[in-house]
Design a protein around this motif. Structure first.
Motif, PDB file in Angstrom:
ATOM      1  N   GLY A   1      39.639  39.769  49.383  1.00 23.68           N
ATOM      2  CA  GLY A   1      38.479  40.130  48.575  1.00 23.68           C
ATOM      3  C   GLY A   1      38.582  39.450  47.217  1.00 23.68           C
ATOM      4  N   PRO A   2      37.495  39.545  46.403  1.00 23.80           N
ATOM      5  CA  PRO A   2      37.401  38.719  45.196  1.00 23.80           C
ATOM      6  C   PRO A   2      38.123  39.288  43.987  1.00 23.80           C
ATOM      7  N   THR A   3      39.456  39.340  44.048  1.00 24.66           N
ATOM      8  CA  THR A   3      40.230  39.824  42.900  1.00 24.66           C
ATOM      9  C   THR A   3      41.426  38.923  42.650  1.00 24.66           C
ATOM     10  N   GLY A   4      41.899  38.958  41.416  1.00 25.42           N
ATOM     11  CA  GLY A   4      43.124  38.239  41.071  1.00 25.42           C
ATOM     12  C   GLY A   4      42.834  36.896  40.434  1.00 25.42           C
ATOM     13  N   THR A   5      43.900  36.328  39.848  1.00 23.14           N
ATOM     14  CA  THR A   5      43.760  35.042  39.167  1.00 23.14           C
ATOM     15  C   THR A   5      44.023  33.911  40.164  1.00 23.14           C
TER      16      THR A   5
ATOM     17  N   GLY B   1      28.449  47.901  31.131  1.00 24.69           N
ATOM     18  CA  GLY B   1      29.504  48.419  31.985  1.00 24.69           C
ATOM     19  C   GLY B   1      29.134  49.827  32.419  1.00 24.69           C
ATOM     20  N   ARG B   2      29.300  50.121  33.712  1.00 23.33           N
ATOM     21  CA  ARG B   2      28.901  51.479  34.134  1.00 23.33           C
ATOM     22  C   ARG B   2      29.953  52.516  33.737  1.00 23.33           C
ATOM     23  N   ARG B   3      31.146  52.024  33.353  1.00 21.49           N
ATOM     24  CA  ARG B   3      32.164  52.962  32.863  1.00 21.49           C
ATOM     25  C   ARG B   3      32.517  52.606  31.407  1.00 21.49           C
ATOM     26  N   GLY B   4      33.685  53.017  30.922  1.00 23.09           N
ATOM     27  CA  GLY B   4      33.970  52.907  29.489  1.00 23.09           C
ATOM     28  C   GLY B   4      34.988  51.837  29.139  1.00 23.09           C
TER      29      GLY B   4
ATOM     30  N   GLY C   1      28.258  44.104  34.482  1.00 25.33           N
ATOM     31  CA  GLY C   1      29.634  44.084  34.974  1.00 25.33           C
ATOM     32  C   GLY C   1      30.588  43.986  33.811  1.00 25.33           C
ATOM     33  N   ASN C   2      31.792  44.499  33.970  1.00 22.67           N
ATOM     34  CA  ASN C   2      32.796  44.478  32.908  1.00 22.67           C
ATOM     35  C   ASN C   2      34.064  43.767  33.358  1.00 22.67           C
ATOM     36  N   GLY C   3      33.882  42.641  34.089  1.00 21.88           N
ATOM     37  CA  GLY C   3      35.030  41.843  34.517  1.00 21.88           C
ATOM     38  C   GLY C   3      35.081  40.526  33.754  1.00 21.88           C
ATOM     39  N   ASN C   4      36.023  39.669  34.142  1.00 20.91           N
ATOM     40  CA  ASN C   4      36.186  38.382  33.450  1.00 20.91           C
ATOM     41  C   ASN C   4      35.022  37.440  33.693  1.00 20.91           C
ATOM     42  N   VAL C   5      34.341  37.596  34.831  1.00 23.17           N
ATOM     43  CA  VAL C   5      33.192  36.722  35.070  1.00 23.17           C
ATOM     44  C   VAL C   5      32.072  37.056  34.078  1.00 23.17           C
ATOM     45  N   ALA C   6      31.873  38.344  33.800  1.00 25.41           N
ATOM     46  CA  ALA C   6      30.876  38.740  32.797  1.00 25.41           C
ATOM     47  C   ALA C   6      31.223  38.117  31.446  1.00 25.41           C
ATOM     48  N   LEU C   7      32.520  38.088  31.118  1.00 27.10           N
ATOM     49  CA  LEU C   7      32.940  37.471  29.845  1.00 27.10           C
ATOM     50  C   LEU C   7      32.644  35.978  29.842  1.00 27.10           C
ATOM     51  N   ASP C   8      32.953  35.308  30.968  1.00 25.03           N
ATOM     52  CA  ASP C   8      32.658  33.863  31.062  1.00 25.03           C
ATOM     53  C   ASP C   8      31.178  33.616  30.804  1.00 25.03           C
ATOM     54  N   VAL C   9      30.334  34.383  31.475  1.00 26.37           N
ATOM     55  CA  VAL C   9      28.884  34.172  31.388  1.00 26.37           C
ATOM     56  C   VAL C   9      28.390  34.423  29.963  1.00 26.37           C
TER      57      VAL C   9
ATOM     58  N   SER D   1      23.980  39.253  37.150  1.00 28.26           N
ATOM     59  CA  SER D   1      24.842  40.310  37.683  1.00 28.26           C
ATOM     60  C   SER D   1      26.200  39.706  38.023  1.00 28.26           C
ATOM     61  N   CYS D   2      27.239  40.303  37.434  1.00 28.35           N
ATOM     62  CA  CYS D   2      28.614  39.813  37.634  1.00 28.35           C
ATOM     63  C   CYS D   2      29.406  40.969  38.233  1.00 28.35           C
ATOM     64  N   ILE D   3      29.035  41.378  39.431  1.00 30.40           N
ATOM     65  CA  ILE D   3      29.595  42.611  40.000  1.00 30.40           C
ATOM     66  C   ILE D   3      30.414  42.320  41.253  1.00 30.40           C
ATOM     67  N   GLY D   4      30.835  41.075  41.432  1.00 27.85           N
ATOM     68  CA  GLY D   4      31.714  40.767  42.551  1.00 27.85           C
ATOM     69  C   GLY D   4      31.035  39.929  43.618  1.00 27.85           C
TER      70      GLY D   4
ATOM     71  N   LYS E   1      43.275  37.836  26.832  1.00 25.20           N
ATOM     72  CA  LYS E   1      43.026  36.483  26.286  1.00 25.20           C
ATOM     73  C   LYS E   1      41.534  36.176  26.329  1.00 25.20           C
ATOM     74  N   GLU E   2      40.916  36.471  27.479  1.00 25.72           N
ATOM     75  CA  GLU E   2      39.504  36.149  27.683  1.00 25.72           C
ATOM     76  C   GLU E   2      38.620  36.998  26.759  1.00 25.72           C
ATOM     77  N   LEU E   3      38.979  38.279  26.589  1.00 26.40           N
ATOM     78  CA  LEU E   3      38.185  39.148  25.722  1.00 26.40           C
ATOM     79  C   LEU E   3      38.336  38.703  24.259  1.00 26.40           C
TER      80      LEU E   3
HETATM   81  P1  NAP Z   1      35.806  42.252  38.769  1.00 21.37           P
HETATM   82  O1  NAP Z   1      36.953  41.963  37.893  1.00 21.37           O
HETATM   83  O2  NAP Z   1      36.043  42.996  40.029  1.00 21.37           O
HETATM   84  O3  NAP Z   1      34.713  43.033  37.887  1.00 21.37           O
HETATM   85  C1  NAP Z   1      33.517  43.483  38.464  1.00 21.37           C
HETATM   86  C2  NAP Z   1      32.815  44.413  37.496  1.00 21.37           C
HETATM   87  O4  NAP Z   1      31.560  44.744  38.053  1.00 21.37           O
HETATM   88  C3  NAP Z   1      33.541  45.728  37.237  1.00 21.37           C
HETATM   89  O5  NAP Z   1      33.436  46.032  35.860  1.00 21.37           O
HETATM   90  C4  NAP Z   1      32.754  46.739  38.081  1.00 21.37           C
HETATM   91  O6  NAP Z   1      32.747  48.039  37.542  1.00 21.37           O
HETATM   92  C5  NAP Z   1      31.382  46.157  37.965  1.00 21.37           C
HETATM   93  N1  NAP Z   1      30.475  46.573  39.038  1.00 21.37           N
HETATM   94  C6  NAP Z   1      30.672  46.497  40.387  1.00 21.37           C
HETATM   95  N2  NAP Z   1      29.601  46.953  41.048  1.00 21.37           N
HETATM   96  C7  NAP Z   1      28.709  47.343  40.103  1.00 21.37           C
HETATM   97  C8  NAP Z   1      27.419  47.885  40.158  1.00 21.37           C
HETATM   98  N3  NAP Z   1      26.838  48.126  41.333  1.00 21.37           N
HETATM   99  N4  NAP Z   1      26.772  48.173  38.997  1.00 21.37           N
HETATM  100  C9  NAP Z   1      27.356  47.920  37.804  1.00 21.37           C
HETATM  101  N5  NAP Z   1      28.598  47.391  37.681  1.00 21.37           N
HETATM  102  C10 NAP Z   1      29.257  47.099  38.823  1.00 21.37           C
HETATM  103  O7  NAP Z   1      35.047  40.923  39.233  1.00 21.37           O
HETATM  104  P2  NAP Z   1      34.709  39.546  38.531  1.00 21.37           P
HETATM  105  O8  NAP Z   1      34.456  39.672  37.086  1.00 21.37           O
HETATM  106  O9  NAP Z   1      33.685  38.952  39.435  1.00 21.37           O
HETATM  107  O10 NAP Z   1      36.065  38.707  38.689  1.00 21.37           O
HETATM  108  C11 NAP Z   1      36.605  38.423  39.979  1.00 21.37           C
HETATM  109  C12 NAP Z   1      38.086  38.061  39.837  1.00 21.37           C
HETATM  110  O11 NAP Z   1      38.211  36.788  39.207  1.00 21.37           O
HETATM  111  C13 NAP Z   1      38.824  39.057  38.949  1.00 21.37           C
HETATM  112  O12 NAP Z   1      40.104  39.283  39.448  1.00 21.37           O
HETATM  113  C14 NAP Z   1      38.877  38.333  37.617  1.00 21.37           C
HETATM  114  O13 NAP Z   1      39.928  38.748  36.756  1.00 21.37           O
HETATM  115  C15 NAP Z   1      39.038  36.899  38.070  1.00 21.37           C
HETATM  116  N6  NAP Z   1      38.603  35.975  37.006  1.00 21.37           N
HETATM  117  C16 NAP Z   1      39.537  35.552  36.117  1.00 21.37           C
HETATM  118  C17 NAP Z   1      39.174  34.736  35.069  1.00 21.37           C
HETATM  119  C18 NAP Z   1      40.205  34.298  34.078  1.00 21.37           C
HETATM  120  O14 NAP Z   1      41.372  34.619  34.242  1.00 21.37           O
HETATM  121  N7  NAP Z   1      39.855  33.557  33.038  1.00 21.37           N
HETATM  122  C19 NAP Z   1      37.846  34.334  34.931  1.00 21.37           C
HETATM  123  C20 NAP Z   1      36.893  34.787  35.852  1.00 21.37           C
HETATM  124  C21 NAP Z   1      37.292  35.618  36.902  1.00 21.37           C
HETATM  125  P3  NAP Z   1      33.710  49.199  38.133  1.00 21.37           P
HETATM  126  O15 NAP Z   1      35.071  48.888  37.576  1.00 21.37           O
HETATM  127  O16 NAP Z   1      33.111  50.449  37.620  1.00 21.37           O
HETATM  128  O17 NAP Z   1      33.676  49.075  39.640  1.00 21.37           O
END
Ligand code: NAP
Length: 437
Positions: A350-354, A192-195, A148-156, A309-312, A204-206
């Motif tokens: 759904g699981p998005t946003g701060t 990350g499945r994309r770029g 996964g390429n989200g903030n949770v992946a960075l935390d982990v 896996s940090c994919i939501g 900040k997190e990155l």
């Molecule tokens: P996220 O931001 O939605 O990221 C999920 C990632 O998983 C995306 O890169 C997505 O790629 C990828 N993904 C989804 N399905 C996949 C699959 N089947 N195979 C491979 N990759 C897949 O979710 P999150 O990281 O769980 O974060 C949830 C929310 O909490 C976000 O809004 C995040 O910003 C927030 N959060 C904030 C902080 C902070 O501010 N410090 C910390 C943790 C979390 P695609 O883009 O290609 O779909």
């Protein structure tokens, strides 16, 4: 007098309660229920333990909990101790702030092998969530993959990389601190499945990955589109990509023994191993015209004895509440699910946003409730707290009030190791029993 039940004591639940106290003053009774004996949901169990400034928002929620007319009732499980129909019977409105605590499954062969964990479980483990205290993730081998390429992946990735000294000032739970201190992991691959332009990582997190004591990020310059194309990105995203470009341009890490590899255009196809995870089979992707990842047919293996896996996330269904299987949450229009039944936060969107995204969300639903039951209008005659208390007592359910949480919190702060903010009590019910709750 109006009566509102808020189910879930995370940010969305508390912002809703705060907005309701502002709308109704002292003419409302608000019961905030939680299935766990302690409040604050994602703040306590989701936000990374080394991000204390984000966790400080709990002080604001505490003020709400201490407002006359507001009660916290921990240890009350919707669906087990009380049903949605019963809550709707006792309260004028019921707000689901139950979050999205379940991991989305990868859905690939091998995703059930030992060594493969979802981020809810892994993050819950290092944050002291009682459901995941016994997770015992394999940290005794050299390679981990984070999908996964989200903030949770960075935390982990960051938590897996930090030295014990870097946890100073955090509230990481003792069992995770000890295990991570003895971790053999040296290579952490974030897939990350994309770029780089499609990451969901905030700057900040990155940027934090560039300042770790014992780990260095590694990015291939070949993965970037031409530098000129960054200009079209939204400013925050452009800043994140700047961090990635700086990581790619940095000289080799030298004396830092751990590496965080960014593997872009990499889609996991399977997890393989002899009775446990040993490697990920990954397909190289390219972006299609719709911006989504397309497989190229080229595959390779990434060693990983731990796969996170940090994919939501998804919200679990609740008996008696309409549920959208595809979206993994409750269908709603502007937060309203049905007559007198609402959803806020991740249960709504759904699981998005701060954390802050939940504030306008909660305020909007509180406004809708105030519009349906205008302050000062004739009461509906529902029993509210008194009715719930009678019901729970008849079922032998013993809620944990906020005053008990305050005792738990004081005990946690008093027990903190030098330099840590608190020593989280993972088995809180045991502590309550011994202290005579
Ligand atoms: P996220 O931001 O939605 O990221 C999920 C990632 O998983 C995306 O890169 C997505 O790629 C990828 N993904 C989804 N399905 C996949 C699959 N089947 N195979 C491979 N990759 C897949 O979710 P999150 O990281 O769980 O974060 C949830 C929310 O909490 C976000 O809004 C995040 O910003 C927030 N959060 C904030 C902080 C902070 O501010 N410090 C910390 C943790 C979390 P695609 O883009 O290609 O779909």
């Amino acid at each position: 007098m109006r009566h509102v039940a808020v189910v879930g004591s995370g940010p969305a639940g508390f912002y809703t309660a705060e907005a309701l106290t502002k709308a109704y003053g002292d003419a409302v009774g608000i019961d905030i229920l939680d299935r766990l004996p302690v409040p604050y949901g994602l703040i306590r169990f989701g936000v990374a333990p080394d991000h204390q400034s984000i966790k400080a928002v709990a002080r604001r929620y505490e003020k709400v909990a201490l407002t006359p007319g507001v009660r916290f009732l921990g240890n009350v499980h919707l669906g087990a101790d009380v049903s949605i129909e019963e809550l709707l019977h006792y309260y004028d409105a019921v707000v689901l702030a139950t979050g999205a605590p379940h991991d989305r499954r990868l859905g690939i062969p091998g995703d059930d092998l030992p060594g493969v964990v979802g981020s809810a479980a892994f993050v819950g483990w290092y944050n002291g969530h009682p459901d995941f205290a016994d997770l015992s993730p394999p940290l005794d081998q050299p390679a981990a993959a984070v999908i996964g390429n989200g903030n949770v992946a960075l935390d982990v990735a960051r938590i897996l990389s930090k030295t014990p000294a870097e946890f100073a000032g955090s509230d990481i739970v003792a069992h995770a601190f000890e295990a991570l201190a003895h971790s053999a992991i040296r290579d952490i691959t974030i897939l990350g499945r994309r770029g780089p332009h499609q990451i969901a990582m905030t700057p900040k997190e990155l940027g934090e990955l560039g300042h770790l004591e014992a780990a260095a990020p590694s990015v291939s310059p070949d993965d970037f589109p031409p530098a000129g194309t960054d200009a079209a990105l939204e400013p925050g995203q452009r800043k994140s990509v700047e961090h990635l470009r700086a990581f790619a341009a940095a000289p080799p890490a030298g004396d830092r023994p751990k590496t965080i590899h960014f593997d872009f255009f990499a889609r996991p196809l399977a997890i393989e191993g002899d009775g446990r995870a040993e490697r990920l089979i990954v397909e190289r992707t390219a972006l299609g015209p719709d911006g989504q990842a397309r497989g190229t047919g080229e595959t390779y293996a990434v060693p990983a004895q731990l796969v996170v896996s940090c994919i939501g996330y998804s919200s679990p269904p609740i008996p008696g509440v309409p549920y959208d299987e595809r979206l993994g949450r409750f269908p709603n229009a502007h937060g309203q699910i049905a007559d007198r039944l609402y959803a806020v936060g991740w249960a709504r969107r759904g699981p998005t946003g701060t954390i802050g995204t939940n504030r306008p969300d909660g305020y909007e639903v509180a406004e809708a409730i105030a519009a349906a039951f205008p302050p000062g209008s004739a009461p509906s005659g529902r029993d509210g707290a008194a009715g719930l208390d009678r019901l729970l007592a008849s079922r032998g359910c013993d809620p944990v009030p906020f005053a008990d949480w305050q005792r738990i919190e004081a005990a946690e702060v008093a027990a903190a190791r030098a330099g840590f903010t608190r020593e989280k009590l993972v088995r809180v019910p045991d502590m309550l029993r011994t202290s005579g709750h």
